[in-house]
Design an enzyme around this catalytic site. Structure first.
Site, PDB file in Angstrom:
ATOM      1  N   VAL A 109       0.839  -1.200   0.000  1.00 51.76           N
ATOM      2  CA  VAL A 109       0.000   0.000   0.000  1.00 51.76           C
ATOM      3  C   VAL A 109       0.873   1.248   0.000  1.00 51.76           C
ATOM      4  O   VAL A 109       0.393   2.349   0.231  1.00 51.76           O
ATOM      5  CB  VAL A 109      -0.947   0.003   1.233  1.00 51.76           C
TER       6      VAL A 109
ATOM      7  N   HIS B  72      -4.571  -4.049  -2.263  1.00 52.82           N
ATOM      8  CA  HIS B  72      -4.951  -3.589  -0.918  1.00 52.82           C
ATOM      9  C   HIS B  72      -5.096  -2.076  -0.844  1.00 52.82           C
ATOM     10  O   HIS B  72      -5.159  -1.523   0.249  1.00 52.82           O
ATOM     11  CB  HIS B  72      -3.932  -4.078   0.117  1.00 52.82           C
TER      12      HIS B  72
ATOM     13  N   ALA C 270      14.618  -9.491  -2.592  1.00 54.19           N
ATOM     14  CA  ALA C 270      13.952  -9.135  -3.845  1.00 54.19           C
ATOM     15  C   ALA C 270      14.945  -8.530  -4.842  1.00 54.19           C
ATOM     16  O   ALA C 270      14.952  -8.903  -6.019  1.00 54.19           O
ATOM     17  CB  ALA C 270      12.823  -8.147  -3.557  1.00 54.19           C
TER      18      ALA C 270
HETATM   19  P1  NAD Z   1       3.790 -10.558   3.787  1.00 59.28           P
HETATM   20  O1  NAD Z   1       2.831 -11.545   4.277  1.00 59.28           O
HETATM   21  O2  NAD Z   1       3.773 -10.289   2.366  1.00 59.28           O
HETATM   22  O3  NAD Z   1       5.249 -11.023   4.322  1.00 59.28           O
HETATM   23  C1  NAD Z   1       6.462 -10.420   4.014  1.00 59.28           C
HETATM   24  C2  NAD Z   1       7.373 -11.428   3.300  1.00 59.28           C
HETATM   25  O4  NAD Z   1       8.529 -10.741   2.818  1.00 59.28           O
HETATM   26  C3  NAD Z   1       7.882 -12.579   4.169  1.00 59.28           C
HETATM   27  O5  NAD Z   1       7.626 -13.810   3.528  1.00 59.28           O
HETATM   28  C4  NAD Z   1       9.411 -12.337   4.257  1.00 59.28           C
HETATM   29  O6  NAD Z   1      10.150 -13.552   4.286  1.00 59.28           O
HETATM   30  C5  NAD Z   1       9.658 -11.583   2.963  1.00 59.28           C
HETATM   31  N1  NAD Z   1      10.835 -10.703   2.952  1.00 59.28           N
HETATM   32  C6  NAD Z   1      11.415 -10.048   3.986  1.00 59.28           C
HETATM   33  N2  NAD Z   1      12.463  -9.307   3.541  1.00 59.28           N
HETATM   34  C7  NAD Z   1      12.537  -9.506   2.197  1.00 59.28           C
HETATM   35  C8  NAD Z   1      13.394  -9.021   1.159  1.00 59.28           C
HETATM   36  N3  NAD Z   1      14.392  -8.159   1.418  1.00 59.28           N
HETATM   37  N4  NAD Z   1      13.168  -9.421  -0.109  1.00 59.28           N
HETATM   38  C9  NAD Z   1      12.161 -10.289  -0.372  1.00 59.28           C
HETATM   39  N5  NAD Z   1      11.326 -10.777   0.557  1.00 59.28           N
HETATM   40  C10 NAD Z   1      11.520 -10.398   1.826  1.00 59.28           C
HETATM   41  O7  NAD Z   1       3.633  -9.142   4.364  1.00 59.28           O
HETATM   42  P2  NAD Z   1       3.303  -8.594   5.817  1.00 59.28           P
HETATM   43  O8  NAD Z   1       4.440  -7.785   6.233  1.00 59.28           O
HETATM   44  O9  NAD Z   1       2.863  -9.685   6.714  1.00 59.28           O
HETATM   45  O10 NAD Z   1       2.076  -7.632   5.496  1.00 59.28           O
HETATM   46  C11 NAD Z   1       0.737  -8.068   5.341  1.00 59.28           C
HETATM   47  C12 NAD Z   1      -0.053  -6.997   4.620  1.00 59.28           C
HETATM   48  O11 NAD Z   1       0.113  -5.751   5.276  1.00 59.28           O
HETATM   49  C13 NAD Z   1       0.444  -6.738   3.212  1.00 59.28           C
HETATM   50  O12 NAD Z   1      -0.144  -7.587   2.311  1.00 59.28           O
HETATM   51  C14 NAD Z   1       0.105  -5.262   3.009  1.00 59.28           C
HETATM   52  O13 NAD Z   1      -1.221  -5.076   2.624  1.00 59.28           O
HETATM   53  C15 NAD Z   1       0.337  -4.685   4.374  1.00 59.28           C
HETATM   54  N6  NAD Z   1       1.698  -4.128   4.473  1.00 59.28           N
HETATM   55  C16 NAD Z   1       2.171  -3.343   3.469  1.00 59.28           C
HETATM   56  C17 NAD Z   1       3.452  -2.826   3.514  1.00 59.28           C
HETATM   57  C18 NAD Z   1       3.914  -1.959   2.370  1.00 59.28           C
HETATM   58  O14 NAD Z   1       3.080  -1.439   1.632  1.00 59.28           O
HETATM   59  N7  NAD Z   1       5.223  -1.817   2.149  1.00 59.28           N
HETATM   60  C19 NAD Z   1       4.282  -3.117   4.600  1.00 59.28           C
HETATM   61  C20 NAD Z   1       3.786  -3.932   5.637  1.00 59.28           C
HETATM   62  C21 NAD Z   1       2.500  -4.438   5.545  1.00 59.28           C
END
Ligand code: NAD
Ligand code: ZN
Length: 243
Positions: free
Chosen positions: A102, A118, A231
């Site tokens: 988001v 989202h 990533a």
């Molecule tokens: P998620 O379920 O997508 O989990 C995060 C994933 O990223 C994990 O599997 C982890 O192993 C992986 N990860 C960590 N560092 C990484 C890297 N450097 N490169 C690649 N992968 C890596 O996300 P969440 O944090 O549980 O969030 C759930 C929901 O909350 C999201 O779908 C979103 O809607 C919201 N959210 C959004 C943001 C954002 O917009 N940046 C951040 C946090 C949460």
């Protein structure tokens, strides 16, 4: 060997679908919710990102979103966002990027064929008339925003726990994954729907499935190639000619 094969598949594919999660933005300094490093001190997403929380205390919810908005606007797209924008340039119409994020960073990196499943914390949505508008710059923003069309109260333009995804956006995402020749799933734990099922649907429809995540996920056993790395490193490996 597998990496050569994945590169070739990606190079040749005309239809490519990508799903990104919070992990893609981790290297921009935006923490994931589930990951270690507990970021939202004093705030629990499950208690704030809900319609009930907003009904109870809209100001508190807006304070949290304003804080996150300030944080994402201070961040910059990282090489993973940039390489995905570049891949879209190369693939054109056959490309779709579906994100659970988001933070708006894919758009700021130049991606245009994007489905923000989202929503986005960079926008507000009118509770009365549904109008969407971008938030003013963080230093000029005092929540809650007021609708420029009807004067109504506005909420963050995001999908909260317990709310439905936009049906049209979801259908577009599903179509892309079910017709993709190559599907890439990056930085998502793949435990929440529809993230879990998009990759599976692509695989079941014959796509070559590539995952990039430092941790194994439920999708890992299905993936043709699973890169256990960040990533940006993973995309650098797959798209070696990029910037
Ligand atoms: P998620 O379920 O997508 O989990 C995060 C994933 O990223 C994990 O599997 C982890 O192993 C992986 N990860 C960590 N560092 C990484 C890297 N450097 N490169 C690649 N992968 C890596 O996300 P969440 O944090 O549980 O969030 C759930 C929901 O909350 C999201 O779908 C979103 O809607 C919201 N959210 C959004 C943001 C954002 O917009 N940046 C951040 C946090 C949460
Ligand atoms: Zn309105």
């Amino acid at each position: 060997m597998e990496i050569q094969e994945a590169r070739r598949r990606l190079e040749d594919a005309r239809r490519v679908a990508v799903l990104t999660g919070a992990g893609v933005s981790a290297e921009s300094g935006i923490p994931t919710f589930r990951g270690a490093g507990g970021l939202w001190e004093g705030f629990r997403p499950e208690e704030l990102a809900t319609p009930a929380a907003y009904a109870r205390d809209p100001e508190k919810v807006w304070r949290w979103y304003a804080m996150r908005y300030t944080q994402v606007m201070a961040a910059e797209p990282n090489p993973a966002h940039l390489r995905l924008a570049e891949l879209e340039q190369r693939k054109g119409d056959g490309f779709l990027l579906v994100t659970q994020n988001v933070d708006g960073l894919h758009l700021r990196a130049g991606s245009r064929r994007v489905v923000e499943l989202h929503g986005s914390i960079t926008r507000a949505r009118c509770e009365r008339c549904g109008h969407r508008q971008p938030l003013p710059p963080p230093d000029a923003f005092t929540p809650p925003p007021v609708c420029e069309r009807c004067g109504g109260r506005m909420r963050p333009d995001v999908v909260w726990f317990g709310e439905f995804l936009d049906a049209e956006l979801l259908a577009r995402a599903e179509r892309a994954f079910m017709t993709a020749e190559v599907a890439l799933v990056i930085g998502t734990s793949a435990v929440v729907e529809p993230a879990a099922s998009l990759g599976r649907a692509a695989k079941a429809s014959g796509a070559y499935l590539i995952e990039i995540n430092p941790e194994p996920t439920p999708l890992t056993p299905l993936a043709d190639l699973s890169l256990r790395t960040s990533a940006s490193e993973g995309l650098k490996t797959l798209l070696p000619t990029g910037s």
